[in-house]
Design a protein around this motif. Structure first.
Motif, PDB file in Angstrom:
ATOM      1  N   ASN A   1     -26.154  29.606 -16.615  1.00  0.00           N
ATOM      2  CA  ASN A   1     -25.340  30.450 -17.499  1.00  0.00           C
ATOM      3  C   ASN A   1     -23.979  30.791 -16.887  1.00  0.00           C
ATOM      4  OD1 ASN A   1     -27.498  30.493 -19.247  1.00  0.00           O
ATOM      5  ND2 ASN A   1     -28.250  32.489 -18.567  1.00  0.00           N
ATOM      6  N   CYS A   2     -23.837  30.576 -15.579  1.00  0.00           N
ATOM      7  CA  CYS A   2     -22.635  31.005 -14.856  1.00  0.00           C
ATOM      8  C   CYS A   2     -21.416  30.195 -15.293  1.00  0.00           C
ATOM      9  CB  CYS A   2     -22.856  30.839 -13.352  1.00  0.00           C
ATOM     10  SG  CYS A   2     -21.476  31.414 -12.344  1.00  0.00           S
ATOM     11  N   GLY A   3     -20.397  30.888 -15.762  1.00  0.00           N
ATOM     12  CA  GLY A   3     -19.157  30.223 -16.166  1.00  0.00           C
ATOM     13  C   GLY A   3     -19.202  29.588 -17.538  1.00  0.00           C
ATOM     14  N   ILE A   4     -20.307  29.750 -18.268  1.00  0.00           N
ATOM     15  CA  ILE A   4     -20.444  29.195 -19.622  1.00  0.00           C
ATOM     16  C   ILE A   4     -20.118  30.295 -20.626  1.00  0.00           C
ATOM     17  CG2 ILE A   4     -21.962  28.019 -21.234  1.00  0.00           C
ATOM     18  CD1 ILE A   4     -21.337  26.424 -18.708  1.00  0.00           C
ATOM     19  N   LEU A   5     -19.091  30.089 -21.422  1.00  0.00           N
ATOM     20  CA  LEU A   5     -18.612  31.143 -22.319  1.00  0.00           C
ATOM     21  C   LEU A   5     -19.683  31.623 -23.299  1.00  0.00           C
ATOM     22  CD1 LEU A   5     -15.040  29.774 -23.148  1.00  0.00           C
ATOM     23  CD2 LEU A   5     -15.605  31.777 -21.766  1.00  0.00           C
ATOM     24  N   ALA A   6     -20.508  30.732 -23.785  1.00  0.00           N
ATOM     25  CA  ALA A   6     -21.492  31.103 -24.805  1.00  0.00           C
ATOM     26  C   ALA A   6     -22.492  32.138 -24.310  1.00  0.00           C
ATOM     27  CB  ALA A   6     -22.242  29.856 -25.284  1.00  0.00           C
ATOM     28  N   HIS A   7     -22.622  32.289 -22.991  1.00  0.00           N
ATOM     29  CA  HIS A   7     -23.601  33.226 -22.437  1.00  0.00           C
ATOM     30  C   HIS A   7     -22.973  34.570 -22.074  1.00  0.00           C
ATOM     31  CE1 HIS A   7     -26.815  30.287 -22.332  1.00  0.00           C
ATOM     32  NE2 HIS A   7     -25.968  29.413 -21.822  1.00  0.00           N
ATOM     33  N   GLY A   8     -21.770  34.823 -22.497  1.00  0.00           N
ATOM     34  CA  GLY A   8     -21.132  36.108 -22.240  1.00  0.00           C
ATOM     35  C   GLY A   8     -19.758  35.934 -21.639  1.00  0.00           C
TER      36      GLY A   8
END
Length: 432
Positions: free
Chosen positions: A66-73
């Motif tokens: 999830n790190c650095g992925i926009l869709a996860h926050g």
């Protein structure tokens, strides 16, 4: 000569902050496609070598995805001048896997050490190592690292003949060798002298051989006390010309750049993306000496799992004058500084810890608008996936694309037409 980090090489290419693309890295490809297989096959393939699969390992892999992925926050930043806005993805902040969070953690650690802990005196970079035959105990029981911490600190005080309260050191345990093998060893920052009645005096000489022998005796005594090794094991190790224990100290240094560089180095992440590559179904990790080590994807993740610390595991400890207690005692005797006299570290991290850290890493200001160069401000934190996708679409940001799968390893087999015919077999003799 210690090698410079990837971000130190990349900073010259950056003019303003640009979102990284973790999904394009070989590490993300490996974790994305092999994490579930690792969980299902761990017991049969890796448990005998690495022990039980720890919950924090799977959680670290999941949060890295999830790190650095926009869709996860993401945080939305806005420039009041040109009305330009950006999305900044959340980070996982986990230890042991994510190279980006590891680099930021090392920079924050170095800034904290330089601004809040160490004093304006010369220091030395120190390293403590143990024999290969003993490393397995620390691999399966991470609480045993306390033995190494206490042995290193006790050996220094014993050989130098100075009260522990008058010395000062910071130790960090590193578990990764050059090839990601499990190699627990200590890196430290040692004040090159001692304080007597508040006056600092340099060491006249340091007997590394004596420190090494004292360190070895203390470690072996504690392992023997816990019945992990026998009297014969202790005697055999100590009888060898090269016991496998080692102590190294660098030359003294007394400048900001060296102190921060060594502090970043001792807190560095175990994995370097520069060394990692994938060719077909082979994962290759190349050491700084150019030696290539090959894994399949599951073997690589299993090796990496050793270097994921427990959630609340302390891998850095402060001793002597640099201990939290001693620093707290001195702080009580000194009035707090007014805000205008505080260190750059405190002022910048009070404004925006994330922005200050990125600025330290890349020497750019991530909150500087790429269009009008004005200072941007955070206006919202967004976690709803649909809202983020709507903003991404409006800003022309492409959706997340999963990395390509890693080819599965297939054993070579004979082609059908190469198999022998049953007609070619002769029947066994009657007396068979």
């Amino acid at each position: 000569m210690l090698r410079r980090y990837t971000w130190e090489k990349a900073k010259d290419k950056l003019q303003h902050y640009k979102r990284r693309s973790p999904e394009a890295s070989p590490l993300y490809q490996i974790v994305y496609h092999s994490r579930d297989d690792l969980q299902f096959q761990w017991e049969s393939k890796f448990q005998h070598q690495y022990g039980c699969l720890r919950d924090e390992v799977l959680k670290t892999f999941d949060e890295y995805l999830n790190c650095g992925i926009l869709a996860h926050g993401a945080a939305r930043v806005y420039s009041g001048g040109c009305k330009h806005s950006l999305l900044i993805a959340f980070s996982c902040k986990r230890r042991g896997v994510c190279p980006s969070c590891g680099a930021k953690r090392a920079v924050k650690f170095a800034e904290h050490i330089y601004s809040e802990v160490i004093e304006d005196v010369p220091h030395r970079h120190t390293v403590f190592t143990i024999p290969k035959r003993l490393r397995v105990f620390f691999k399966y029981d991470r609480k045993l690292n306390t033995i190494l911490f206490r042995a290193a600190w006790g050996a220094l005080s014993q050989v130098l003949g100075i009260d522990e309260r008058e010395l000062a050191a910071i130790f960090t345990v590193q578990t990764a060798g050059e090839a990601l093998n499990y190699h627990p060893h200590f890196h430290g920052l040692l004040a090159d002298g001692y304080w007597k009645d508040g006056v600092f005096s340099r060491f006249l000489e340091v007997d590394l051989k004596a420190i090494e022998e004292a360190f070895a005796e203390r470690v072996l005594a504690q392992l023997h006390k816990r019945e992990l090794i026998s009297d014969d094991d202790v005697a055999q190790i100590l009888s060898q010309d090269h016991t496998g224990f080692g102590v190294w100290m660098g030359d003294p240094f007394h400048d900001k750049e060296s102190e921060q560089f060594v502090a970043r180095y001792i807190e560095r992440a175990p994995l370097s993306l520069e060394k990692l590559s994938i060719q077909d179904d082979i994962v290759t990790y190349t050491t700084k000496d150019g030696e290539a080590h090959e894994f399949d994807a599951l073997e690589f993740l299993a090796a990496l799992s050793c270097h994921v610390p427990k959630t609340y595991e302390s891998i850095t400890r402060y001793y002597g004058r640099y201990s939290c207690r001693r620093r707290g005692e001195r702080a009580k005797l000194s009035p707090p500084l007014p805000e205008e006299q505080e260190s750059d570290y405190r002022r910048e991290f009070r404004k925006s810890a994330w922005a200050a850290c990125i600025k330290r890493v890349y020497e750019i200001d991530p909150l500087e608008c790429p269009k009008c160069k004005a200072q941007m401000r955070i206006i919202a934190f967004i976690q709803d996936e649909h809202s983020i996708k709507d903003i991404m679409k409006a800003q022309g940001i492409p959706d997340f694309q999963a990395p390509p799968p890693i080819p599965k390893f297939i054993d070579t087999i004979l082609a059908i037409d190469e198999l022998p015919s049953y007609d070619s077999f002769e029947p066994p003799p009657d007396d068979f």
